[in-house]
Each structure stands twice: as C-alpha cells, then as structure tokens.
Design an enzyme around this catalytic site. Sequence first.
Site, PDB file in Angstrom:
ATOM      1  N   PRO A 174       0.024  12.508 -31.545  1.00  0.00           N
ATOM      2  CG  PRO A 174      -0.825  12.063 -29.485  1.00  0.00           C
ATOM      3  CD  PRO A 174      -1.447  12.433 -30.332  1.00  0.00           C
ATOM      4  CB  CYS A 175       3.645   9.328 -33.573  1.00  0.00           C
ATOM      5  SG  CYS A 175       4.649  10.600 -34.307  1.00  0.00           S
ATOM      6  CG  HIS A 176       5.393  12.460 -28.867  1.00  0.00           C
ATOM      7  ND1 HIS A 176       4.818  13.405 -29.376  1.00  0.00           N
ATOM      8  CD2 HIS A 176       4.969  12.996 -27.027  1.00  0.00           C
ATOM      9  CE1 HIS A 176       3.621  13.765 -28.379  1.00  0.00           C
ATOM     10  NE2 HIS A 176       3.976  14.053 -27.666  1.00  0.00           N
TER      11      HIS A 176
END
Length: 204
Positions: A174-176
């Site tokens: 989850p780089c978001h």
Amino acid sequence: MATIDRGDPNGLFDGLTPDNALLNELHRRLAADAQSAGLLDVAYRTMDTPVGTLLLAATPAGLVRVAYPNEDHDSVLTTLSERVSPRVLAAPARLDAAAREIDEYFAGARTHFDLPLDLQLTGGFRRQVIEHLIDIGYGHRESYATVAAAVGNPRAVRAVGSACAHNPLPVVIPCHRVVRSDGSIGQYVGGIDAKNTLLTLEAA
C-alpha cells in the site's frame, strides 16, 4: 466476428472464423503444459477494477507485479521478460487467488492481503521502504518523512517518494497510504484519482 487473416490470396479460407472457446481451451492447455514442464516462469492476466484494468504477474515464488493502465502493460511485460525471464505467458488460472483477494479488497471485504510476494524487482533502500509499507495498516496513513525515519534515514524523504513511485506491487503493497506531511495525498504511480479512490475506500 471478423474472419481470420491467414495471408490467403486465393480465398481458400474465406468465411472461417476463430472458435474462441477452442482457442481459450488450447491456450489453457498450453499454460498448463508449460507449467508442468517447468517452462512457465512468469504468468500474467488482467482484471477490471474501480481504478482501471490492472495487470497481475506472478512467478512460482509469488506475485511479482501489479501494473496500472498508465504504466503500459505491454511495456511492463517486456520488462518482466528482460528482468525476470523470457518465459512469460498469459495464464489467468495462476493468478486466480490474487484476483480474488483484490476483488474482495475493492468490495470492502478484505483489509489485508494473504498472498506470497516475490520482491525481486526491488532492492536496496527501495526494498527497505517497500517492506515497511506492508506494515502500514488498512485505513492508516504515514507521511513520507515518517517512512524515511522508520527505515533509518530521516533525510531520505525524496528517496521514499521515489521508492513508492517504483513500487512493483501497488494496491497489494500500500504505497497509496503514504502522504505528505501536510496531509495532502501527494503523487501516485496509478494517478491521483486512483490514490483518492483507494484512500476513500479505506476511509469508508
């Protein structure tokens, strides 16, 4: 349905059309035979999601790539053939578990992915960042500065941003969930709209 172009100037095959069911079955057998013979190093498929059509690719070790449409799927497959193995084949069944978990995530029924991951496409500092991202929980956010400090290099804020931009497994890793210190969402490999969609989903 269009006729098959067989390079047939005499018209011997006029009117023949491909039998999609047969072609799909032949392709399925090819993928199965390649896998059983140890000749399938990278399997891939695409799937429709609320953030566009994603390309999923896996090696025997695990999911190795998730790519957004704006990354150019053909280019991604070429890179996989160069960096992982030239033995790349569309084999959707190999990605069924990954597709199912991603569907469950977008349906709000999954907050954590339980998939084997192959992180061979990232290394060094970027890999440190990627491995930390896995620990950012669903619905939580961390700033680029916080991530930099967490991986032992507080001044490497820009490098963290670069690592996020080169995350080989967006959505699943989850780089978001990494945002700017002022709370604004920052950039994203899949585009700002996709990042907004993911953060809104997790905030619901």
